[in-house]
Design an enzyme around this catalytic site. Sequence first.
Site: not given
Length: 540
Positions: A115, A192, A216
């Site tokens: 990420k 996210s 997330s």
Amino acid sequence: MSKKILNFKTLLAILLVAAIFPWNHANAEIAKNTFDPFEKSIDEVANALSSKQITSEELVEYYLKRIEAFDKQGPAINSIITINNQALETAKALDTERKSKGPRGKLHGIPFVVKDNFDVVGMPTTAGSVALKDAYPTKNSFTVQKLIDAGAIVTAKTNMSELAASYGRLGYSSMGGLTLNPYNLNRDASGSSSGSAAAVAANFAVFGLGTDTSGSVRGPANVTGLVGIRPTLGLTSRSGVVPSSLSLDVTGPLARSVTDASSVLTAMAGTDKEDKATKFAKHHVQDYAKALDVSSLKHARIGVATDFFGDNAEVDAITNQAIAKMKSMGTAVVPVTFSEQTKYLWTPILGPIGDAEFKRQFEKYLSTLPFGAPKTLQKVIDISGSPEVLNSATPVNPARLEGLKTALAQADTLYSKEYKNIINKEIPVTREEITKIMKDNKLDALVFPTMSCPASNRFDKEDPTFVCTAYDTYTASYVASTTGFPEVTVPAGTAEAGVPVGISFLGTAYSEQKLLDLAYSFEQATKARTVPVNTPKLAQ
């Protein structure tokens, strides 16, 4: 006479061996080149590398080809922000090391994605914000470094909701645009950690890393058919990661199986002197994959959190079927309910903490970046709201920009009585409530639908088949976020729209092994994971 016959038979056997050996040798060469990494586990890939069926260089090339075919073309999943241009060279070096010294462990030469809020040297850490497009860190984040030390290869950094908050645009950022769900291109990949989830589901890497503040890792894993782990706060480090709220943030793995997720958690967990929350982690880390118990549900006692049902009939049905399956395996099931506040923890706890902590912690992170990168939240806001960005193809989500302004305005609440009351009273009270429910009912875990509705419509395209009556589909996730307790989500079924639905196992602090045992037992009994229809095997 018999001696002549014997000699003839011996000669015939030698001729047969001579004839067969080249055929076998040729087939061995063919076999070497026929290993298909598609949907393969860490152990399967590691075995293929050890048996010389494939090299790490070939593995990296394989995943880069898939990214090229499916991420920016074809279905255009759009999960990748930056390709690591050193990945192939790293793979070659690891192949050479394997030949000369042997593998470092099972992750040696295994490609993974990260990420884009984790620091990786040589690649910008944008956290999805165009304001950070030139933010090149000087060292790797602790967790990434641990995986690199184990021999794993960062192949790419993935898209995410901007600065780890979605504000209605799940998986959208000004740096990367919108990530799509590989199971249904009309749906999002949640947020996210949307990019990591979509990439792993689409077989762009063997596994991925995400961060989880209020759901997330778990949300994206849930809607893309993955196993996602939110570890106990303090089991994994957050240093070298763009913070959202350090009272809530954790780092965790996303993978296609419980075994893979367990292996990654083992490799990334541990004490980091730069993250005080991890002080006692070394006392709790174990080889989670090695100890997995497939029979754990036979002897388990779970509490079904009934407060998190009722927003979508399909999700409820899949979750109830999952619970029925566990009961058929011998699991004792007890319905449980929470206090009114614990049913929805965003307003009294998570929201205020996030607003209070963000500016100070974000700016402390920005101070570690080299010259040229923004150093203040105000500067990030200014860039995000500039005409150049607002008129670009991927402007900052207006609601996200307002959220940054709110965090700037609320920064002083970090020193308020209200904030201190939440940290020192409300959070401990919530922990005590969950611990008491589990102790009084002698529970191994709490179980509930990870999200109360299936993957939602992408913000820019209406899908009339989507049905959801929830005010907030992430409500169940807030329990682990508030308490700092671990939660594991695992695939449980598929909704009519083709998107996966997962269930969660939640326990008390450092109960990862027990939760992973339960998730593994369920996974092996149900085999609920399916392969995304939009990112199939590449034609040979």
